[in-house]
Write a protein that holds these residues in place. Sequence first.
Motif, PDB file in Angstrom:
ATOM      1  N   TRP A 200      76.496  44.039 -21.852  1.00 46.48           N
ATOM      2  CA  TRP A 200      76.407  43.720 -20.417  1.00 46.48           C
ATOM      3  C   TRP A 200      75.791  42.343 -20.239  1.00 46.48           C
ATOM      4  CZ3 TRP A 200      71.698  45.230 -17.142  1.00 46.48           C
ATOM      5  CH2 TRP A 200      71.900  44.877 -15.798  1.00 46.48           C
ATOM      6  N   ASP A 201      76.438  41.526 -19.407  1.00 44.28           N
ATOM      7  CA  ASP A 201      75.906  40.227 -18.999  1.00 44.28           C
ATOM      8  C   ASP A 201      75.336  40.392 -17.589  1.00 44.28           C
ATOM      9  OD1 ASP A 201      75.420  37.647 -18.066  1.00 44.28           O
ATOM     10  OD2 ASP A 201      77.117  36.786 -19.138  1.00 44.28           O
ATOM     11  N   PRO A 202      74.021  40.514 -17.424  1.00 43.50           N
ATOM     12  CA  PRO A 202      73.448  40.760 -16.094  1.00 43.50           C
ATOM     13  C   PRO A 202      73.717  39.643 -15.093  1.00 43.50           C
ATOM     14  CG  PRO A 202      71.849  41.259 -17.807  1.00 43.50           C
ATOM     15  CD  PRO A 202      72.975  40.535 -18.468  1.00 43.50           C
ATOM     16  N   VAL A 203      73.888  38.407 -15.563  1.00 46.50           N
ATOM     17  CA  VAL A 203      74.089  37.286 -14.649  1.00 46.50           C
ATOM     18  C   VAL A 203      75.479  37.333 -14.031  1.00 46.50           C
ATOM     19  CG1 VAL A 203      74.200  34.774 -14.457  1.00 46.50           C
ATOM     20  CG2 VAL A 203      72.403  35.845 -15.837  1.00 46.50           C
ATOM     21  N   THR A 204      76.504  37.553 -14.846  1.00 45.57           N
ATOM     22  CA  THR A 204      77.876  37.562 -14.346  1.00 45.57           C
ATOM     23  C   THR A 204      78.352  38.961 -13.980  1.00 45.57           C
ATOM     24  OG1 THR A 204      78.834  37.851 -16.553  1.00 45.57           O
ATOM     25  CG2 THR A 204      78.395  35.587 -15.819  1.00 45.57           C
ATOM     26  N   GLY A 205      77.678  39.989 -14.501  1.00 45.81           N
ATOM     27  CA  GLY A 205      78.112  41.355 -14.270  1.00 45.81           C
ATOM     28  C   GLY A 205      79.171  41.835 -15.242  1.00 45.81           C
ATOM     29  N   ASP A 206      79.646  40.959 -16.134  1.00 45.48           N
ATOM     30  CA  ASP A 206      80.672  41.357 -17.100  1.00 45.48           C
ATOM     31  C   ASP A 206      80.126  42.414 -18.055  1.00 45.48           C
ATOM     32  OD1 ASP A 206      82.354  39.509 -15.986  1.00 45.48           O
ATOM     33  OD2 ASP A 206      81.931  37.947 -17.473  1.00 45.48           O
ATOM     34  N   GLN A 207      80.982  43.333 -18.468  1.00 48.61           N
ATOM     35  CA  GLN A 207      80.590  44.340 -19.442  1.00 48.61           C
ATOM     36  C   GLN A 207      81.765  44.692 -20.336  1.00 48.61           C
ATOM     37  OE1 GLN A 207      80.405  48.551 -17.634  1.00 48.61           O
ATOM     38  NE2 GLN A 207      79.648  47.264 -15.974  1.00 48.61           N
ATOM     39  N   HIS A 208      81.444  45.014 -21.576  1.00 44.16           N
ATOM     40  CA  HIS A 208      82.437  45.391 -22.578  1.00 44.16           C
ATOM     41  C   HIS A 208      81.966  46.675 -23.242  1.00 44.16           C
ATOM     42  CE1 HIS A 208      84.277  41.316 -22.413  1.00 44.16           C
ATOM     43  NE2 HIS A 208      83.026  40.944 -22.218  1.00 44.16           N
ATOM     44  N   ARG A 209      82.850  47.640 -23.352  1.00 48.19           N
ATOM     45  CA  ARG A 209      82.529  48.889 -24.025  1.00 48.19           C
ATOM     46  C   ARG A 209      83.254  48.923 -25.361  1.00 48.19           C
ATOM     47  NH1 ARG A 209      83.747  53.019 -19.071  1.00 48.19           N
ATOM     48  NH2 ARG A 209      82.742  51.781 -17.427  1.00 48.19           N
ATOM     49  N   ILE A 210      82.528  49.316 -26.388  1.00 52.36           N
ATOM     50  CA  ILE A 210      83.094  49.335 -27.733  1.00 52.36           C
ATOM     51  C   ILE A 210      82.768  50.678 -28.369  1.00 52.36           C
ATOM     52  CG2 ILE A 210      83.153  48.189 -29.979  1.00 52.36           C
ATOM     53  CD1 ILE A 210      81.924  45.741 -28.590  1.00 52.36           C
ATOM     54  N   ALA A 211      83.780  51.349 -28.902  1.00 57.57           N
ATOM     55  CA  ALA A 211      83.555  52.591 -29.637  1.00 57.57           C
ATOM     56  C   ALA A 211      82.860  52.263 -30.956  1.00 57.57           C
ATOM     57  CB  ALA A 211      84.887  53.300 -29.892  1.00 57.57           C
ATOM     58  N   LEU A 212      81.893  53.090 -31.327  1.00 59.36           N
ATOM     59  CA  LEU A 212      81.191  52.875 -32.581  1.00 59.36           C
ATOM     60  C   LEU A 212      82.140  53.017 -33.772  1.00 59.36           C
ATOM     61  CD1 LEU A 212      77.841  54.765 -31.882  1.00 59.36           C
ATOM     62  CD2 LEU A 212      78.163  52.297 -32.093  1.00 59.36           C
ATOM     63  N   PRO A 213      81.854  52.336 -34.858  1.00 61.43           N
ATOM     64  CA  PRO A 213      82.758  52.388 -36.012  1.00 61.43           C
ATOM     65  C   PRO A 213      82.771  53.766 -36.667  1.00 61.43           C
ATOM     66  CG  PRO A 213      80.748  51.226 -36.582  1.00 61.43           C
ATOM     67  CD  PRO A 213      80.698  51.450 -35.103  1.00 61.43           C
ATOM     68  N   LEU A 214      83.766  53.985 -37.490  1.00 61.39           N
ATOM     69  CA  LEU A 214      83.927  55.247 -38.190  1.00 61.39           C
ATOM     70  C   LEU A 214      82.684  55.534 -39.031  1.00 61.39           C
ATOM     71  CD1 LEU A 214      86.025  57.515 -38.757  1.00 61.39           C
ATOM     72  CD2 LEU A 214      86.707  56.210 -40.789  1.00 61.39           C
ATOM     73  N   GLY A 215      82.190  56.755 -38.926  1.00 61.35           N
ATOM     74  CA  GLY A 215      81.002  57.144 -39.674  1.00 61.35           C
ATOM     75  C   GLY A 215      79.718  57.047 -38.882  1.00 61.35           C
ATOM     76  N   PHE A 216      79.765  56.460 -37.677  1.00 59.01           N
ATOM     77  CA  PHE A 216      78.595  56.355 -36.817  1.00 59.01           C
ATOM     78  C   PHE A 216      78.737  57.360 -35.679  1.00 59.01           C
ATOM     79  CE2 PHE A 216      78.379  52.517 -39.160  1.00 59.01           C
ATOM     80  CZ  PHE A 216      77.087  52.031 -39.075  1.00 59.01           C
TER      81      PHE A 216
END
Length: 442
Positions: A200-216
């Motif tokens: 999350w970028d609090p200044v711009t509001g942009d956010q990216h969601r990423i699935a955790l890698p295999l095994g996590f």
Amino acid sequence: MYACVFLCFWGNMSHSWALLGHLHLTHTPVHYSTSCLLLQSTLSCEECAAAAAAAFIARSRLRRSQPAGPLDDGNLLAEILLRLPPQPSSLPRASLVCHRWRHLVSDNGFLRRFRLHHRRNPPLLGCFSERRLELSFMPMLEAPNRIPAGRFSLQLDDIRLAPAAQGGGLVMPDKGFSVLGCRHGLVLISIPSWNQVLIWDPVTGDQHRIALPLGFDAKKTYITGAVLRSAAGDAHHFQVVVVCNDIQHTRVVACVYSSETDEWGNSISILIPFYVTGRPTVLVGDSLYWLLAVGGILEIDLKRQSLAVIQWPMDKGTFSLMRAEGGGLGLFFLSDLGAQLWKRKTDCGGVASWELGKTLELNELKTRSGLNSLTIVGFAEDNNVVFLSRGSTFFMVQLEPLELKELSEVDNWCFYYAFESVYTAGMGICGGHGGAEHLHNA
């Protein structure tokens, strides 16, 4: 000799303007005074028009013949404004000078250059902390640079998080969350129920969601991590590092994500003496460092994609990772006698060891009830600041030069993640918000 003229604007007004143009054309200095001689123009309309045109041409030639001032050069002006202090009020102040400056400092290209120019010395805007089911921002700067506590709001699944009752907090969904770290203007949050991390970028509001890698699996094992911008201050790409302890706490597994490839790399692992803590990491060169619960520090070399364990300089104590003076890995060690600053050094033979640097007495804190009751709850790696708490009292210790500041009453059980960033949003120009707040009481 001065020609003192008082112009009566009666009859054909163009007569008077033509006379002014004629006097300017002949370089006759004009001084306006009510006690001057009254002079009535007797020029015909054609003569007035000719004199006015001649005056306009002469003024245009005069302006072209005069050398342009330094601030008339747009490129030079931009370079000057780029070097304004990276405080939130700097650009809003500059925008009030004139329309030209306002247009320049609101340009998206200039804002990107401004952030890039100051990426190595961003101000400490405040801290994020997690308290029960809310994500809170605590501002650090004084007016007019102070960012309101409620300015940074996060949205998940298109549900806007409501401010907490006391203000400045954002109530999180009941899915659960964990703040993993802040760096380069980004916040890394773990959402175990989704088995994802959120950037999350609090200044711009942009956010990216990423699935955790295999095994996590964040629902079964403890996950910690770090976020950082890519090399050379690239504002568009970032890296995420996640670290997972095994169930026996004898091995740690790490994996690195790159937004450039949108892929996780290969997992790497190493045996450890004890588990990795959730305390904030420190970035030194191409390596990230985590404190282990007992006995050492985990190093992840991002360039070599390798892991290593570094021993502490003493067997036990209260530590915080930090950047050492002059660069390199450092430690802030707190005892009832004061604070010590340690630095990791490598000799000409490539052998690394710890070296004691400065000793800080912290007399002001000693007189309040001793140092053994203090807890290290965070640090700011770019501003060389350590956060301490005693009960519900929060202290900010600036190490160079040494300065102590008591901030507010806080929860004494949570960590504080420093948010160091160049804040250029909400300038109050071009329809933006926040400029008035930044300039209030300026």
